[in-house]
Motif scaffolding. Structure first.
Motif, PDB file in Angstrom:
ATOM      1  N   ARG A  37       0.757  -1.092  -0.074  1.00  0.00           N
ATOM      2  CA  ARG A  37       0.054  -0.019  -0.167  1.00  0.00           C
ATOM      3  C   ARG A  37       0.844   1.237  -0.098  1.00  0.00           C
ATOM      4  NH1 ARG A  37      -2.145   3.578   4.128  1.00  0.00           N
ATOM      5  NH2 ARG A  37      -4.274   4.132   3.355  1.00  0.00           N
ATOM      6  N   LEU A  38       0.577   2.219  -0.919  1.00  0.00           N
ATOM      7  CA  LEU A  38       1.294   3.494  -0.967  1.00  0.00           C
ATOM      8  C   LEU A  38       0.212   4.617  -0.412  1.00  0.00           C
ATOM      9  CD1 LEU A  38       3.476   5.347  -1.900  1.00  0.00           C
ATOM     10  CD2 LEU A  38       2.367   5.581  -4.192  1.00  0.00           C
ATOM     11  N   PRO A  39       0.526   4.874   0.990  1.00  0.00           N
ATOM     12  CA  PRO A  39      -0.565   6.044   1.385  1.00  0.00           C
ATOM     13  C   PRO A  39      -0.735   7.279   0.448  1.00  0.00           C
ATOM     14  CG  PRO A  39       1.349   5.945   2.901  1.00  0.00           C
ATOM     15  CD  PRO A  39       1.596   4.939   1.355  1.00  0.00           C
ATOM     16  N   HIS A  40      -1.820   7.859   0.549  1.00  0.00           N
ATOM     17  CA  HIS A  40      -2.015   9.206  -0.054  1.00  0.00           C
ATOM     18  C   HIS A  40      -1.035  10.192   0.205  1.00  0.00           C
ATOM     19  CE1 HIS A  40      -3.971  12.325  -2.091  1.00  0.00           C
ATOM     20  NE2 HIS A  40      -3.982  13.017  -1.174  1.00  0.00           N
ATOM     21  N   ARG A  41      -0.359  10.946  -0.667  1.00  0.00           N
ATOM     22  CA  ARG A  41       0.540  11.802  -0.029  1.00  0.00           C
ATOM     23  C   ARG A  41       0.515  13.182  -1.115  1.00  0.00           C
ATOM     24  NH1 ARG A  41       5.628  10.191   2.642  1.00  0.00           N
ATOM     25  NH2 ARG A  41       6.613  11.669   1.248  1.00  0.00           N
ATOM     26  N   GLU A  42       0.340  14.103  -0.532  1.00  0.00           N
ATOM     27  CA  GLU A  42       0.462  15.370  -1.543  1.00  0.00           C
ATOM     28  C   GLU A  42       1.382  15.493  -2.642  1.00  0.00           C
ATOM     29  OE1 GLU A  42      -2.411  17.558  -2.090  1.00  0.00           O
ATOM     30  OE2 GLU A  42      -3.564  16.167  -0.737  1.00  0.00           O
ATOM     31  N   ASP A  43       2.849  15.213  -1.996  1.00  0.00           N
ATOM     32  CA  ASP A  43       4.112  15.084  -2.679  1.00  0.00           C
ATOM     33  C   ASP A  43       4.091  13.991  -4.015  1.00  0.00           C
ATOM     34  OD1 ASP A  43       4.347  13.171  -0.613  1.00  0.00           O
ATOM     35  OD2 ASP A  43       6.564  13.860  -0.743  1.00  0.00           O
ATOM     36  N   LEU A  44       3.110  13.105  -3.814  1.00  0.00           N
ATOM     37  CA  LEU A  44       3.174  12.166  -4.969  1.00  0.00           C
ATOM     38  C   LEU A  44       2.031  12.489  -5.973  1.00  0.00           C
ATOM     39  CD1 LEU A  44       4.162   8.978  -2.983  1.00  0.00           C
ATOM     40  CD2 LEU A  44       5.596  10.493  -4.128  1.00  0.00           C
ATOM     41  N   LEU A  45       1.434  13.642  -5.726  1.00  0.00           N
ATOM     42  CA  LEU A  45       0.447  13.802  -6.882  1.00  0.00           C
ATOM     43  C   LEU A  45       0.929  14.622  -7.925  1.00  0.00           C
ATOM     44  CD1 LEU A  45      -2.443  14.885  -4.339  1.00  0.00           C
ATOM     45  CD2 LEU A  45      -2.058  12.509  -5.455  1.00  0.00           C
ATOM     46  N   ARG A  46       0.457  14.613  -9.323  1.00  0.00           N
ATOM     47  CA  ARG A  46       0.714  15.387 -10.472  1.00  0.00           C
ATOM     48  C   ARG A  46      -0.390  16.352 -10.483  1.00  0.00           C
ATOM     49  NH1 ARG A  46      -1.961  14.527 -14.829  1.00  0.00           N
ATOM     50  NH2 ARG A  46      -0.042  15.160 -16.095  1.00  0.00           N
ATOM     51  N   PRO A  47      -0.082  17.183 -11.567  1.00  0.00           N
ATOM     52  CA  PRO A  47      -0.968  18.442 -11.792  1.00  0.00           C
ATOM     53  C   PRO A  47      -2.407  17.576 -12.138  1.00  0.00           C
ATOM     54  CG  PRO A  47       0.829  19.118 -12.935  1.00  0.00           C
ATOM     55  CD  PRO A  47       1.149  17.558 -12.245  1.00  0.00           C
ATOM     56  N   GLY A  48      -3.476  18.061 -11.508  1.00  0.00           N
ATOM     57  CA  GLY A  48      -4.832  17.518 -11.831  1.00  0.00           C
ATOM     58  C   GLY A  48      -5.138  16.516 -10.827  1.00  0.00           C
ATOM     59  N   GLY A  49      -4.322  16.157  -9.760  1.00  0.00           N
ATOM     60  CA  GLY A  49      -4.626  15.439  -8.414  1.00  0.00           C
ATOM     61  C   GLY A  49      -4.323  13.989  -8.541  1.00  0.00           C
ATOM     62  N   THR A  50      -3.943  13.567  -9.496  1.00  0.00           N
ATOM     63  CA  THR A  50      -3.989  12.048  -9.538  1.00  0.00           C
ATOM     64  C   THR A  50      -2.493  11.425  -9.115  1.00  0.00           C
ATOM     65  OG1 THR A  50      -3.109  11.797 -11.732  1.00  0.00           O
ATOM     66  CG2 THR A  50      -5.646  11.548 -11.598  1.00  0.00           C
ATOM     67  N   VAL A  51      -2.315  10.387  -8.648  1.00  0.00           N
ATOM     68  CA  VAL A  51      -1.176   9.979  -8.256  1.00  0.00           C
ATOM     69  C   VAL A  51      -0.107   9.878  -9.455  1.00  0.00           C
ATOM     70  CG1 VAL A  51       0.274   7.885  -7.050  1.00  0.00           C
ATOM     71  CG2 VAL A  51      -2.110   8.410  -6.640  1.00  0.00           C
ATOM     72  N   SER A  52       0.990  10.280  -9.229  1.00  0.00           N
ATOM     73  CA  SER A  52       1.852  10.372 -10.586  1.00  0.00           C
ATOM     74  C   SER A  52       2.404   9.138 -10.995  1.00  0.00           C
ATOM     75  CB  SER A  52       3.292  11.294  -9.937  1.00  0.00           C
ATOM     76  OG  SER A  52       4.065  10.443  -9.089  1.00  0.00           O
ATOM     77  N   GLY A  53       2.868   9.101 -12.146  1.00  0.00           N
ATOM     78  CA  GLY A  53       3.321   7.811 -12.793  1.00  0.00           C
ATOM     79  C   GLY A  53       4.694   7.312 -12.006  1.00  0.00           C
ATOM     80  N   PRO A  54       5.635   8.074 -11.804  1.00  0.00           N
ATOM     81  CA  PRO A  54       6.823   7.690 -11.361  1.00  0.00           C
ATOM     82  C   PRO A  54       6.387   6.804  -9.685  1.00  0.00           C
ATOM     83  CG  PRO A  54       7.195   9.768 -11.945  1.00  0.00           C
ATOM     84  CD  PRO A  54       5.928   9.335 -12.160  1.00  0.00           C
ATOM     85  N   ALA A  55       5.371   7.249  -9.169  1.00  0.00           N
ATOM     86  CA  ALA A  55       5.084   6.998  -7.754  1.00  0.00           C
ATOM     87  C   ALA A  55       4.617   5.418  -8.025  1.00  0.00           C
ATOM     88  CB  ALA A  55       4.047   7.766  -6.787  1.00  0.00           C
ATOM     89  N   LEU A  56       3.796   5.242  -8.893  1.00  0.00           N
ATOM     90  CA  LEU A  56       3.130   3.942  -9.419  1.00  0.00           C
ATOM     91  C   LEU A  56       3.899   3.027  -9.876  1.00  0.00           C
ATOM     92  CD1 LEU A  56      -0.294   5.371 -11.082  1.00  0.00           C
ATOM     93  CD2 LEU A  56       0.007   4.406  -8.766  1.00  0.00           C
ATOM     94  N   MET A  57       5.206   3.696 -10.431  1.00  0.00           N
ATOM     95  CA  MET A  57       6.190   2.664 -10.942  1.00  0.00           C
ATOM     96  C   MET A  57       7.000   2.228  -9.691  1.00  0.00           C
ATOM     97  SD  MET A  57       7.228   4.037 -14.919  1.00  0.00           S
ATOM     98  CE  MET A  57       6.851   5.703 -14.659  1.00  0.00           C
ATOM     99  N   GLY A  58       7.341   2.981  -9.040  1.00  0.00           N
ATOM    100  CA  GLY A  58       8.018   2.750  -7.833  1.00  0.00           C
ATOM    101  C   GLY A  58       7.667   1.691  -7.067  1.00  0.00           C
ATOM    102  N   LEU A  59       6.074   2.004  -6.930  1.00  0.00           N
ATOM    103  CA  LEU A  59       5.377   1.039  -5.697  1.00  0.00           C
ATOM    104  C   LEU A  59       5.140  -0.516  -6.479  1.00  0.00           C
ATOM    105  CD1 LEU A  59       3.398   0.545  -3.378  1.00  0.00           C
ATOM    106  CD2 LEU A  59       1.465   1.132  -5.117  1.00  0.00           C
TER     107      LEU A  59
END
Length: 139
Positions: A37-59
């Motif tokens: 589980r990757l918790p919700h973090r504001e610093d992992l969001l991209r413009p538009g408010g979705t979780v960024s691709g790099p964060a998803l790939m890292g997870l």
């Protein structure tokens, strides 16, 4: 050797310090499968408010490593050889769950997949395929 969730969590944080910085949690693992589980973090969001691709790939990458570690009693030094991600829909701005599965564990190359979904949703937001190569000493 059978590891507890807490022991696996410690292995992850030692082996991938970025996972610790992001707060990635090991929820469970067994027999070549793992759920993180990757918790919700504001610093992992991209413009538009979705979780960024790099964060998803890292997870996804860390989830597959935990799935591999579950087969080796916590001793796996293989390295990501390839990771392909298909983004299926924007993830909701909340925690993301990764469900990893080793499809083939070989001596030199392993292959697996990871499904990513927003917490509380059944539909995946991304699908990952990945291969891992056994680490060679001295290279």
């Amino acid at each position: 050797m059978s590891l507890t969730v807490a022991e696996m969590q410690a292995l992850v944080r030692e082996g991938v310090p970025l996972a610790g910085a992001w707060g990635v949690e090991v929820l469970g693992f067994a027999d070549g499968e793992a759920t993180l589980r990757l918790p919700h973090r504001e610093d992992l969001l991209r413009p538009g408010g979705t979780v960024s691709g790099p964060a998803l790939m890292g997870l996804a990458d860390v989830a597959m490593w935990v799935a591999l570690l579950s087969l080796t009693g916590g001793k796996d030094e293989s390295l990501t050889a390839n990771l392909a991600i298909t983004f299926l829909r924007p993830p909701a701005p909340r925690a993301v769950i990764a469900e990893a599965r080793v499809i083939r564990k070989g001596r030199t190359l392993s292959y697996g997949e990871v499904m990513l979904r927003s917490e509380g949703e059944a539909a995946p937001c991304a699908h990952v395929t990945t291969s891992w190569a056994a680490a060679r000493r001295g290279v």
